[in-house]
Write a protein that holds these residues in place. Structure first.
Motif, PDB file in Angstrom:
ATOM      1  N   ASP A  30       0.827  -1.208   0.000  1.00 29.02           N
ATOM      2  CA  ASP A  30       0.000   0.000   0.000  1.00 29.02           C
ATOM      3  C   ASP A  30       0.861   1.258   0.000  1.00 29.02           C
ATOM      4  N   GLU A  31       1.952   1.245   0.790  1.00 34.31           N
ATOM      5  CA  GLU A  31       2.867   2.393   0.822  1.00 34.31           C
ATOM      6  C   GLU A  31       3.516   2.594  -0.544  1.00 34.31           C
ATOM      7  N   ALA A  32       3.951   1.496  -1.162  1.00 30.26           N
ATOM      8  CA  ALA A  32       4.573   1.573  -2.485  1.00 30.26           C
ATOM      9  C   ALA A  32       3.553   2.077  -3.511  1.00 30.26           C
ATOM     10  N   PHE A  33       2.305   1.622  -3.416  1.00 39.04           N
ATOM     11  CA  PHE A  33       1.252   2.074  -4.328  1.00 39.04           C
ATOM     12  C   PHE A  33       1.042   3.580  -4.185  1.00 39.04           C
ATOM     13  N   LYS A  34       0.926   4.057  -2.941  1.00 32.28           N
ATOM     14  CA  LYS A  34       0.726   5.495  -2.705  1.00 32.28           C
ATOM     15  C   LYS A  34       1.897   6.294  -3.258  1.00 32.28           C
ATOM     16  N   PHE A  35       3.118   5.790  -3.044  1.00 25.49           N
ATOM     17  CA  PHE A  35       4.286   6.474  -3.589  1.00 25.49           C
ATOM     18  C   PHE A  35       4.166   6.568  -5.098  1.00 25.49           C
ATOM     19  N   GLN A  36       3.824   5.446  -5.761  1.00 23.28           N
ATOM     20  CA  GLN A  36       3.762   5.421  -7.212  1.00 23.28           C
ATOM     21  C   GLN A  36       2.694   6.371  -7.748  1.00 23.28           C
ATOM     22  N   ILE A  37       1.544   6.396  -7.117  1.00 23.31           N
ATOM     23  CA  ILE A  37       0.481   7.317  -7.549  1.00 23.31           C
ATOM     24  C   ILE A  37       0.939   8.763  -7.370  1.00 23.31           C
ATOM     25  N   ASN A  38       1.542   9.072  -6.223  1.00 21.56           N
ATOM     26  CA  ASN A  38       2.041  10.434  -5.997  1.00 21.56           C
ATOM     27  C   ASN A  38       3.155  10.791  -6.964  1.00 21.56           C
ATOM     28  N   TYR A  39       3.988   9.821  -7.290  1.00 18.89           N
ATOM     29  CA  TYR A  39       5.053  10.021  -8.271  1.00 18.89           C
ATOM     30  C   TYR A  39       4.425  10.408  -9.615  1.00 18.89           C
ATOM     31  N   LEU A  40       3.407   9.666 -10.026  1.00 17.14           N
ATOM     32  CA  LEU A  40       2.733   9.949 -11.293  1.00 17.14           C
ATOM     33  C   LEU A  40       2.088  11.332 -11.288  1.00 17.14           C
ATOM     34  N   LEU A  41       1.534  11.718 -10.151  1.00 13.85           N
ATOM     35  CA  LEU A  41       0.894  13.035 -10.052  1.00 13.85           C
ATOM     36  C   LEU A  41       1.911  14.174 -10.188  1.00 13.85           C
ATOM     37  N   ARG A  42       3.126  13.965  -9.691  1.00 11.42           N
ATOM     38  CA  ARG A  42       4.159  15.009  -9.731  1.00 11.42           C
ATOM     39  C   ARG A  42       4.785  15.191 -11.106  1.00 11.42           C
ATOM     40  N   LYS A  43       4.725  14.196 -11.941  1.00  8.12           N
ATOM     41  CA  LYS A  43       5.418  14.229 -13.234  1.00  8.12           C
ATOM     42  C   LYS A  43       4.536  14.810 -14.331  1.00  8.12           C
ATOM     43  N   GLU A  44       5.066  15.827 -15.006  1.00 11.52           N
ATOM     44  CA  GLU A  44       4.367  16.397 -16.165  1.00 11.52           C
ATOM     45  C   GLU A  44       4.343  15.371 -17.302  1.00 11.52           C
ATOM     46  N   LYS A  45       5.513  14.775 -17.563  1.00  6.83           N
ATOM     47  CA  LYS A  45       5.659  13.774 -18.616  1.00  6.83           C
ATOM     48  C   LYS A  45       6.051  12.454 -17.967  1.00  6.83           C
ATOM     49  N   PHE A  46       5.733  11.377 -18.659  1.00  4.90           N
ATOM     50  CA  PHE A  46       6.106  10.067 -18.141  1.00  4.90           C
ATOM     51  C   PHE A  46       6.772   9.264 -19.244  1.00  4.90           C
ATOM     52  N   GLY A  47       8.092   9.205 -19.174  1.00  6.22           N
ATOM     53  CA  GLY A  47       8.868   8.471 -20.160  1.00  6.22           C
ATOM     54  C   GLY A  47       9.423   7.182 -19.582  1.00  6.22           C
ATOM     55  N   LEU A  48      10.252   6.535 -20.367  1.00  6.21           N
ATOM     56  CA  LEU A  48      10.854   5.274 -19.951  1.00  6.21           C
ATOM     57  C   LEU A  48      11.745   5.436 -18.721  1.00  6.21           C
ATOM     58  N   GLU A  49      12.497   6.528 -18.657  1.00  2.94           N
ATOM     59  CA  GLU A  49      13.385   6.744 -17.508  1.00  2.94           C
ATOM     60  C   GLU A  49      12.581   6.938 -16.214  1.00  2.94           C
ATOM     61  N   GLU A  50      11.466   7.628 -16.304  1.00  2.00           N
ATOM     62  CA  GLU A  50      10.608   7.802 -15.131  1.00  2.00           C
ATOM     63  C   GLU A  50      10.036   6.466 -14.674  1.00  2.00           C
ATOM     64  N   MET A  51       9.713   5.609 -15.645  1.00  2.02           N
ATOM     65  CA  MET A  51       9.200   4.288 -15.294  1.00  2.02           C
ATOM     66  C   MET A  51      10.242   3.515 -14.486  1.00  2.02           C
ATOM     67  N   ILE A  52      11.494   3.547 -14.937  1.00  2.00           N
ATOM     68  CA  ILE A  52      12.564   2.834 -14.238  1.00  2.00           C
ATOM     69  C   ILE A  52      12.793   3.441 -12.860  1.00  2.00           C
ATOM     70  N   ASP A  53      12.804   4.758 -12.775  1.00  2.00           N
ATOM     71  CA  ASP A  53      12.990   5.430 -11.482  1.00  2.00           C
ATOM     72  C   ASP A  53      11.883   5.028 -10.503  1.00  2.00           C
ATOM     73  N   MET A  54      10.649   5.019 -10.987  1.00  2.00           N
ATOM     74  CA  MET A  54       9.512   4.641 -10.153  1.00  2.00           C
ATOM     75  C   MET A  54       9.622   3.176  -9.715  1.00  2.00           C
ATOM     76  N   MET A  55      10.029   2.306 -10.625  1.00  2.00           N
ATOM     77  CA  MET A  55      10.170   0.881 -10.301  1.00  2.00           C
ATOM     78  C   MET A  55      11.264   0.663  -9.257  1.00  2.00           C
ATOM     79  N   LYS A  56      12.388   1.347  -9.429  1.00  2.00           N
ATOM     80  CA  LYS A  56      13.501   1.191  -8.477  1.00  2.00           C
ATOM     81  C   LYS A  56      13.090   1.636  -7.081  1.00  2.00           C
TER      82      LYS A  56
END
Length: 178
Positions: A30-56
């Motif tokens: 649940d904590e990881a999910f909340k982080f990921q959703i908040n991460y997505l909300l903060r990003k204007e664009k979502f590219g491959l590098e952001e995906m890797i950063d979020m996964m890590k």
């Protein structure tokens, strides 16, 4: 008879340990999910590098990185192997395609296959994951801009996506079922 009673006591201890461990894992998820959703909300664009950063970061939160990765079985877990494979693919993608991997054409994919020694299926897995998360990114940001509630866990995400007027079609919502 005394041995059986002692074993029964250990069964109870094992069961309560399992329940506690499951509770901790659910909390981490649940904590990881909340982080990921908040991460997505903060990003204007979502590219491959952001995906890797979020996964890590998600992997670190769930104990797959840092000192915990040295625990038996963690470094070789399917999740870690898959994340490393995605990272390898992303690093090989030319920078001009990292924000829009849909522009990668057949010849570029063939070059990636040769450079990485991977088949198309493995490489496409990374692009498919990016596409799904990019769709989620767009959906979550639109919801936030409209002042609508943001899901706090994966069950809530599925429930909200399945509601009429959620802004997604059923096929897209089915991709995120837990």
């Amino acid at each position: 008879h005394g041995t059986r009673a002692a074993l029964g006591m250990f069964d109870g201890l094992k069961n309560s340990w399992s329940q506690a461990t499951e509770g901790i894992q659910k909390t981490k998820q649940d904590e990881a999910f909340k982080f990921q959703i908040n991460y997505l909300l903060r990003k204007e664009k979502f590219g491959l590098e952001e995906m890797i950063d979020m996964m890590k970061t998600g992997a670190e939160m769930q104990g797959f990185k840092g000192w915990r990765k040295h625990m038996p079985g963690t470094a070789n877990s399917p999740q870690v192997k898959e994340m490393e494979q995605h990272e390898t693919v992303v690093k090989a993608v030319p920078e001009k395609f990292r924000y829009d991997p849909n522009k990668i054409k057949g010849m570029d994919k063939i070059k990636l296959q040769k450079d990485l020694g991977m088949d198309a299926k493995e490489i496409n897995k990374t692009f498919k994951m990016h596409k799904e998360i990019a769709l989620l990114h767009e959906w979550v940001r639109k919801r936030a801009e409209a002042g609508k509630s943001i899901p706090q866990n994966s069950s809530e995400l599925t429930r909200i996506m399945m509601e009429a007027g959620a802004g997604v079609n059923k096929k897209f919502a089915m991709m995120f079922r837990s």
